[in-house]
Motif scaffolding. Structure first.
Motif, PDB file in Angstrom:
ATOM      1  N   PRO A 154     -22.022 -36.477  43.649  1.00 27.65           N
ATOM      2  CA  PRO A 154     -22.445 -35.367  42.878  1.00 27.65           C
ATOM      3  C   PRO A 154     -21.320 -34.373  42.100  1.00 27.65           C
ATOM      4  CG  PRO A 154     -22.912 -34.501  44.447  1.00 27.65           C
ATOM      5  CD  PRO A 154     -22.123 -36.145  44.990  1.00 27.65           C
ATOM      6  N   VAL A 155     -20.680 -34.497  40.047  1.00 24.68           N
ATOM      7  CA  VAL A 155     -20.100 -33.738  40.174  1.00 24.68           C
ATOM      8  C   VAL A 155     -20.106 -32.461  39.746  1.00 24.68           C
ATOM      9  CG1 VAL A 155     -18.887 -33.137  38.035  1.00 24.68           C
ATOM     10  CG2 VAL A 155     -19.717 -35.320  38.563  1.00 24.68           C
ATOM     11  N   GLY A 156     -21.974 -31.657  40.127  1.00 20.66           N
ATOM     12  CA  GLY A 156     -21.431 -30.170  39.816  1.00 20.66           C
ATOM     13  C   GLY A 156     -20.825 -29.865  38.675  1.00 20.66           C
ATOM     14  N   GLU A 157     -20.088 -28.699  38.938  1.00 24.11           N
ATOM     15  CA  GLU A 157     -19.621 -27.705  37.949  1.00 24.11           C
ATOM     16  C   GLU A 157     -17.830 -28.384  37.741  1.00 24.11           C
ATOM     17  OE1 GLU A 157     -20.616 -25.604  35.545  1.00 24.11           O
ATOM     18  OE2 GLU A 157     -22.287 -25.787  36.504  1.00 24.11           O
ATOM     19  N   HIS A 158     -17.187 -29.561  38.916  1.00 25.83           N
ATOM     20  CA  HIS A 158     -16.038 -29.848  38.538  1.00 25.83           C
ATOM     21  C   HIS A 158     -15.939 -30.377  37.313  1.00 25.83           C
ATOM     22  CE1 HIS A 158     -16.355 -28.338  43.242  1.00 25.83           C
ATOM     23  NE2 HIS A 158     -17.226 -29.119  43.397  1.00 25.83           N
ATOM     24  N   THR A 159     -14.249 -30.665  37.024  1.00 32.20           N
ATOM     25  CA  THR A 159     -13.730 -31.125  36.143  1.00 32.20           C
ATOM     26  C   THR A 159     -12.573 -31.535  36.166  1.00 32.20           C
ATOM     27  OG1 THR A 159     -12.804 -28.846  35.011  1.00 32.20           O
ATOM     28  CG2 THR A 159     -14.864 -29.320  34.343  1.00 32.20           C
ATOM     29  N   HIS A 160     -11.859 -31.715  36.951  1.00 31.57           N
ATOM     30  CA  HIS A 160     -10.417 -32.097  37.624  1.00 31.57           C
ATOM     31  C   HIS A 160     -10.189 -32.455  39.317  1.00 31.57           C
ATOM     32  CE1 HIS A 160      -9.533 -29.793  34.067  1.00 31.57           C
ATOM     33  NE2 HIS A 160      -8.232 -29.936  33.906  1.00 31.57           N
ATOM     34  N   PHE A 161      -9.583 -33.746  39.880  1.00 29.72           N
ATOM     35  CA  PHE A 161      -9.181 -33.697  40.795  1.00 29.72           C
ATOM     36  C   PHE A 161      -8.051 -32.893  40.979  1.00 29.72           C
ATOM     37  CE2 PHE A 161     -11.445 -37.831  39.487  1.00 29.72           C
ATOM     38  CZ  PHE A 161     -12.400 -37.895  40.071  1.00 29.72           C
ATOM     39  N   VAL A 162      -7.474 -32.963  42.129  1.00 30.95           N
ATOM     40  CA  VAL A 162      -5.861 -31.700  42.040  1.00 30.95           C
ATOM     41  C   VAL A 162      -5.479 -32.466  43.255  1.00 30.95           C
ATOM     42  CG1 VAL A 162      -7.195 -29.618  40.468  1.00 30.95           C
ATOM     43  CG2 VAL A 162      -7.793 -29.220  43.534  1.00 30.95           C
ATOM     44  N   VAL A 163      -4.205 -32.796  43.369  1.00 37.60           N
ATOM     45  CA  VAL A 163      -3.527 -32.742  44.840  1.00 37.60           C
ATOM     46  C   VAL A 163      -2.814 -32.140  45.002  1.00 37.60           C
ATOM     47  CG1 VAL A 163      -2.495 -35.415  45.920  1.00 37.60           C
ATOM     48  CG2 VAL A 163      -4.200 -35.868  43.955  1.00 37.60           C
ATOM     49  N   PHE A 164      -2.225 -31.228  46.426  1.00 35.76           N
ATOM     50  CA  PHE A 164      -1.449 -30.583  46.851  1.00 35.76           C
ATOM     51  C   PHE A 164      -0.358 -31.442  48.213  1.00 35.76           C
ATOM     52  CE2 PHE A 164      -5.026 -28.066  45.679  1.00 35.76           C
ATOM     53  CZ  PHE A 164      -3.699 -26.324  45.153  1.00 35.76           C
ATOM     54  N   ALA A 165       0.373 -31.835  48.007  1.00 39.16           N
ATOM     55  CA  ALA A 165       1.166 -32.147  48.672  1.00 39.16           C
ATOM     56  C   ALA A 165       1.246 -31.163  50.089  1.00 39.16           C
ATOM     57  CB  ALA A 165       2.502 -32.452  47.908  1.00 39.16           C
ATOM     58  N   THR A 185       1.410 -25.247  43.263  1.00 38.26           N
ATOM     59  CA  THR A 185       1.405 -26.344  42.187  1.00 38.26           C
ATOM     60  C   THR A 185       0.329 -27.098  42.057  1.00 38.26           C
ATOM     61  OG1 THR A 185       2.249 -24.585  40.645  1.00 38.26           O
ATOM     62  CG2 THR A 185       1.327 -26.333  39.855  1.00 38.26           C
ATOM     63  N   PRO A 186      -0.847 -27.908  41.865  1.00 41.55           N
ATOM     64  CA  PRO A 186      -0.995 -28.894  42.276  1.00 41.55           C
ATOM     65  C   PRO A 186      -0.725 -29.455  41.025  1.00 41.55           C
ATOM     66  CG  PRO A 186      -3.348 -27.289  42.300  1.00 41.55           C
ATOM     67  CD  PRO A 186      -1.449 -26.636  41.800  1.00 41.55           C
ATOM     68  N   SER A 187      -0.878 -30.890  41.634  1.00 40.13           N
ATOM     69  CA  SER A 187      -0.930 -31.700  40.619  1.00 40.13           C
ATOM     70  C   SER A 187      -2.529 -31.925  40.218  1.00 40.13           C
ATOM     71  CB  SER A 187      -0.381 -33.702  41.014  1.00 40.13           C
ATOM     72  OG  SER A 187       0.879 -33.647  40.203  1.00 40.13           O
ATOM     73  N   ALA A 188      -2.724 -32.481  38.425  1.00 33.30           N
ATOM     74  CA  ALA A 188      -4.443 -31.672  38.381  1.00 33.30           C
ATOM     75  C   ALA A 188      -4.569 -33.777  36.839  1.00 33.30           C
ATOM     76  CB  ALA A 188      -4.587 -30.840  37.821  1.00 33.30           C
ATOM     77  N   LEU A 189      -6.183 -33.779  37.597  1.00 35.77           N
ATOM     78  CA  LEU A 189      -6.226 -34.653  36.170  1.00 35.77           C
ATOM     79  C   LEU A 189      -7.652 -33.942  35.658  1.00 35.77           C
ATOM     80  CD1 LEU A 189      -6.475 -37.633  35.215  1.00 35.77           C
ATOM     81  CD2 LEU A 189      -6.882 -38.306  37.167  1.00 35.77           C
ATOM     82  N   LEU A 190      -8.273 -34.126  34.638  1.00 38.48           N
ATOM     83  CA  LEU A 190      -9.459 -33.673  33.886  1.00 38.48           C
ATOM     84  C   LEU A 190     -10.117 -35.210  33.814  1.00 38.48           C
ATOM     85  CD1 LEU A 190     -10.960 -32.054  32.387  1.00 38.48           C
ATOM     86  CD2 LEU A 190      -9.825 -33.234  30.573  1.00 38.48           C
ATOM     87  N   PHE A 191     -11.653 -35.215  34.484  1.00 39.86           N
ATOM     88  CA  PHE A 191     -11.824 -36.506  34.635  1.00 39.86           C
ATOM     89  C   PHE A 191     -13.021 -36.531  33.708  1.00 39.86           C
ATOM     90  CE2 PHE A 191     -13.963 -33.996  38.454  1.00 39.86           C
ATOM     91  CZ  PHE A 191     -15.424 -34.309  37.907  1.00 39.86           C
ATOM     92  N   PHE A 192     -13.559 -37.838  32.983  1.00 44.57           N
ATOM     93  CA  PHE A 192     -14.175 -38.224  32.172  1.00 44.57           C
ATOM     94  C   PHE A 192     -15.315 -39.014  32.869  1.00 44.57           C
ATOM     95  CE2 PHE A 192     -16.104 -40.864  28.982  1.00 44.57           C
ATOM     96  CZ  PHE A 192     -15.960 -39.968  27.876  1.00 44.57           C
TER      97      PHE A 192
END
Length: 86
Positions: A16-27, A36-43
């Motif tokens: 489920p996507v819910g209200e989410h709009t991005h993937f974020v990755v923290f090291a 500050t994570p790297s982020a990707l707006l998903f479609f």
């Protein structure tokens, strides 16, 4: 979470996507987490045909024949094939 040496995480089908709009990755290390994570707006792609029409040209009982027509979705950028089922 992904182990060191891995650079991927599988997102399960039908998640489920819910209200989410991005993937974020923290090291993260034992000393600190990246601030500050790297982020990707998903479609979240979807496509729906409309206006399905069929006129039976086969006059035999229990048999069909003729052309099925439909209106394609507004965006067909990610469409690879249309599948129709009886």
């Amino acid at each position: 979470n992904a182990s060191v040496g891995s650079s991927d995480v599988v997102v399960a089908t039908d998640s489920p996507v819910g209200e989410h709009t991005h993937f974020v990755v923290f090291a993260t290390s034992s000393m600190v987490e990246q601030t500050t994570p790297s982020a990707l707006l998903f479609f979240d792609a979807f496509a729906t045909v409309s206006g399905i029409a069929f006129s039976d040209k086969d006059l035999d009982v229990g048999e069909l024949g003729g052309e099925v027509l439909w209106q394609p979705p507004a965006s067909v950028d990610r469409i690879e094939v249309y599948r129709m089922f009886l």
